[in-house]
Enzyme design. Structure first.
Site, mmCIF file in Angstrom:
data_model
loop_
_atom_site.group_PDB
_atom_site.id
_atom_site.type_symbol
_atom_site.label_atom_id
_atom_site.label_comp_id
_atom_site.label_asym_id
_atom_site.label_seq_id
_atom_site.Cartn_x
_atom_site.Cartn_y
_atom_site.Cartn_z
ATOM 1 N N ASP A 464 0.782 -1.239 0.000
ATOM 2 C CA ASP A 464 0.000 0.000 0.000
ATOM 3 C C ASP A 464 0.817 1.295 0.000
ATOM 4 O O ASP A 464 0.300 2.340 0.395
ATOM 5 C CB ASP A 464 -0.941 0.037 1.216
ATOM 6 N N GLU A 539 -7.014 -3.427 -3.661
ATOM 7 C CA GLU A 539 -8.381 -3.278 -3.179
ATOM 8 C C GLU A 539 -8.991 -1.959 -3.640
ATOM 9 O O GLU A 539 -10.020 -1.947 -4.307
ATOM 10 C CB GLU A 539 -8.366 -3.368 -1.643
ATOM 11 N N GLU A 543 -8.061 4.959 -4.371
ATOM 12 C CA GLU A 543 -6.826 5.453 -3.752
ATOM 13 C C GLU A 543 -5.647 5.318 -4.723
ATOM 14 O O GLU A 543 -4.674 6.075 -4.620
ATOM 15 C CB GLU A 543 -6.564 4.731 -2.437
#
Length: 712
Positions: A464, A539, A543
């Site tokens: 991430d 996911e 973002e």
């Protein structure tokens, strides 16, 4: 002006700031990597140096895995698999969406294995030539031996190719051979051809191009094994024939890709990016590479003319088409060059007009929100949550300054925001960042301290990073926009975060190229150094967009025209790829019809798509993680048509009003793209409850965004 090649130059080449401590160790060992850091951590080939090294790598349309003596074939070579659409397995039908809850492709099918007689229980797998698009895998009889066989793995390769330098080839199958037929006359001088007819009814074609010594001469030992009669020098290539490919494969046999050089241009609202395939083998053979749907849709005329009728299903990216040629050129003609900090739409551009009465109403809210304790809210043990809080306040202050016009209040808030950001820029947060030299990147020290690989969502393990650092980059862009004098003291820190996630150049020796964004797939991968059977995943598509938008605005603030151009091009690519693979309108023909009713992917893996999240199965979680944060870039990828369809299917008729907590605000903020007046009515209601605001969201921005889009 952007450079002629917007990918040519590094953002910077110096060491990360001295405030970031150096470490030579990392919790994840570099298994069999014969390559000097920096090393890509989030690429398709990571399973080759993680865990048992046996999980598949998905090169599309094929997947490859090291058999390691396991499975039906009990091979020590590399197994090759291709899965047709009819082999997918679908999960149970969702009671909420009426669509399949997931679909997954079978793994472990050993259709064809390429190995060598010299390989056995002492075999070791090593990797080198690791790049943003490719890797070379070597299988060695033992750790000290030279490779018996090597595999240059390149995304989209038309063949899976193995190179031999005197080892004795083995061709194996866990599906079993019905017959192995020598073609007699090869397709071209120096190339022999075999047809492998498998018991599952599929036909694979094998080509062998010898560079010295004798041609490949296979002896069938049994229905799972054919062995060359002697040592072989040259290449062996295999491909699955969907029924119409043999003549095209014949043309392309003997040549193979070893890597990809990425270049690009930007002029006005038009950008291009080109894949120049590095190649080896026969110079006269045409190179064969498979293109995904979003490539096909953006090909220039010359590349489109090189497309063939050969098509193979991919695992999660629709049907790939074989293209003959040494390069592809993709054109994006709608770069969002006019997108700034203000609310924006693809049709109207930036919108800054809000009526005085509405401004006055929003100003009262903004005054309260900007007075919150920024230091407390941003002082988190998590880079993710700390970044979200910084971004929230940055947006509030930006709104006050640019849309409400209260420069004095904005300056008061900006002073506090700079102080909150300084904690991180000085690397004095609860878990400071470190530059670790084992892989080559900036990571949280959290897992080093706690011993927990999941600390801060796995940041230490390279999970991430584009999400986490994107929020900081966005906040920095806002501060720089409001006070350009701030840039000089903070540019090195912010650029270091950009370099970690989006370094474009091999000239930067501290970070790998494009850690997160995958230019072949058209989106990023969030998954770091964890071995996973279903490959990399991501996911939150929103973002992903956020981090690219943040870099665009930072590039604008610091005057880095190449950074700005690359980001505009990436945003255009995302606007093309996400509606194909992540965000589904009813006319989507790329993903399975049983699945598109979910409207969003949930978690998109290389081998499956699962309509869920890592933190829960509530429908607002699954859909909402693809909505946050709401930014000017949101309508670029989440079109009004899509938002209307998703709302009608899942949140209309009061269903959104049954959602608890900050997710309700996220749903209505997103709804502003389709019906800004309804969204404004929700956020401006006297009954609005602050508990409906996510920790990274503000009522100030939701009101200003929906008011600007709605002409209120």
């Amino acid at each position: 002006m952007a450079a002629p090649d917007i990918f040519a130059d590094a953002i910077a080449t110096g060491a990360p700031p001295a405030s970031m401590a150096r470490r030579q160790d990392h919790p994840v060992p570099r298994l069999g990597i014969a390559w000097t850091p920096p090393i890509s951590t989030n690429k398709f080939y990571a399973n080759k140096f993680l865990g048992g090294q046996t999980c598949p790598s998905f090169v599309h349309p094929y997947s490859v895995a090291w058999a390691k003596g396991q499975g039906v074939a009990a091979s020590w070579g590399l197994t090759i698999s291709h899965v047709d659409a009819k082999q997918r397995v679908f999960g149970p039908t969702s009671k909420v969406t009426g669509a399949a809850s997931y679909f997954i492709n079978p793994i472990g099918i050993q259709s064809v294995c390429i190995s060598a007689q010299e390989l056995g229980s002492a075999t070791t797998l090593t990797t080198d030539q690791l790049s943003a698009f490719s890797v070379r895998v070597s299988l060695r009889p033992n750790a000290q031996a030279a490779p018996a066989v090597q595999f240059p793995l390149v995304q989209g390769a038309g063949f899976v190719t193995a190179t031999f330098n005197g080892a004795q080839p083995l061709i194996q199958s866990g599906v079993f051979f019905k017959s192995i037929v020598h073609s007699g006359t090869g397709p071209k001088p120096g190339v022999v051809k075999y047809k492998l007819n498998l018991e599952d009814g599929n036909t694979w074609v094998l080509y062998a191009y010898h560079t010295k010594g004798n041609p490949l001469d296979l002896q069938v030992i049994n229905n799972g094994l054919a062995r060359a009669k002697g040592p072989f020098y040259g290449i062996i290539q295999v491909a699955k024939d969907p029924g119409n490919a043999e003549a095209v494969y014949d043309q392309a046999s003997g040549a193979y890709a070893t890597g990809v050089e990425l270049s690009g241009t930007a002029s006005g609202t038009t950008g291009t990016y080109t894949f120049k395939f590095l190649r080896a083998g026969m110079a006269t053979a045409k190179l064969a590479m498979f293109a995904l749907p979003h490539h096909q849709a953006s090909f220039d005329a010359a590349t489109k003319g090189a497309m063939t009728q050969v098509k193979l299903q991919t695992t999660t990216k629709g049907v790939a088409v074989l293209v003959l040629g040494d390069s592809w050129k993709m054109v994006e003609s709608a770069l969002p060059t006019g997108m700034g900090f203000a609310p924006w739409s693809p049709t109207s551009g930036s919108m800054t007009t809000i009526s005085k009465a509405t401004k006055d109403s929003i100003h009262k809210v903004a005054l309260q929100e900007v007075s919150q304790n920024m230091d407390q809210q941003t002082n988190q043990a998590s880079m993710y949550f700390g970044g979200k809080a910084l971004a929230k306040f940055a947006t509030i202050i930006l709104t006050i300054n640019d849309l409400l016009g209260d420069k004095a209040l904005a300056q008061t808030g900006l002073t506090k925001l700079k102080a909150a950001f300084a904690r991180f820029a000085q690397n004095k947060q609860q878990y400071p960042l470190v530059y670790e030299q084992a892989w080559g990147g900036v990571v949280s020290s959290a897992s080093y301290v706690t011993g927990d690989s999941g600390s801060d969502f796995g940041n230490t393990y390279y999970n991430d990073h584009h999400f986490h650092y994107g929020y900081f980059i966005y906040c920095a862009a806002v501060i720089a926009h409001l006070d350009p004098s701030w840039i000089a003291a903070n540019k090195d820190y912010v650029n270091t975060l950009v370099r970690d996630v989006a370094n474009p150049s091999t000239k930067d020796k501290f970070f790998p190229q494009w850690r997160n964004f995958d230019w072949y797939h058209g989106h990023s991968w969030a998954h770091g150094l964890y071995e996973v059977f279903d490959g990399k995943d991501q996911e939150s598509s929103s973002e992903d967009v956020m981090h690219v938008y943040a870099i665009k605005m930072w590039g604008t603030a610091i005057g880095d025209q190449n950074m700005l151009a690359r980001s505009n091009l990436q945003l255009a690519v995302l606007a093309r790829s996400l509606p194909s693979y992540y965000l589904y309108t009813s006319d989507n023909t790329i993903q399975p019809s049983q699945f598109i009713g979910n409207k969003v992917a949930g978690i998109l893996f290389e081998n499956k798509i699962d309509h869920t999240t890592y933190f829960g199965t509530n429908i607002e979680y699954i859909q909402g993680i693809h909505m946050l944060p709401l930014l000017p870039s949101s309508p670029l990828t989440r079109s009004a048509k899509f938002v209307k369809e998703e709302w009608a299917a899942l949140f209309s008729n009061g269903r959104a009003d049954q959602v608890a907590g900050g997710w309700r605000g996220i749903l209505y903020g997103n709804y502003a793209t389709a019906d800004p007046k309804a969204a404004y009515q929700f956020f401006s209601s006297p009954k609005f409850d602050s508990s409906w605001l996510d920790g990274g969201a503000s009522l100030t921005w939701y009101l200003a965004y929906s008011a600007a889009l709605g002409g209120l």
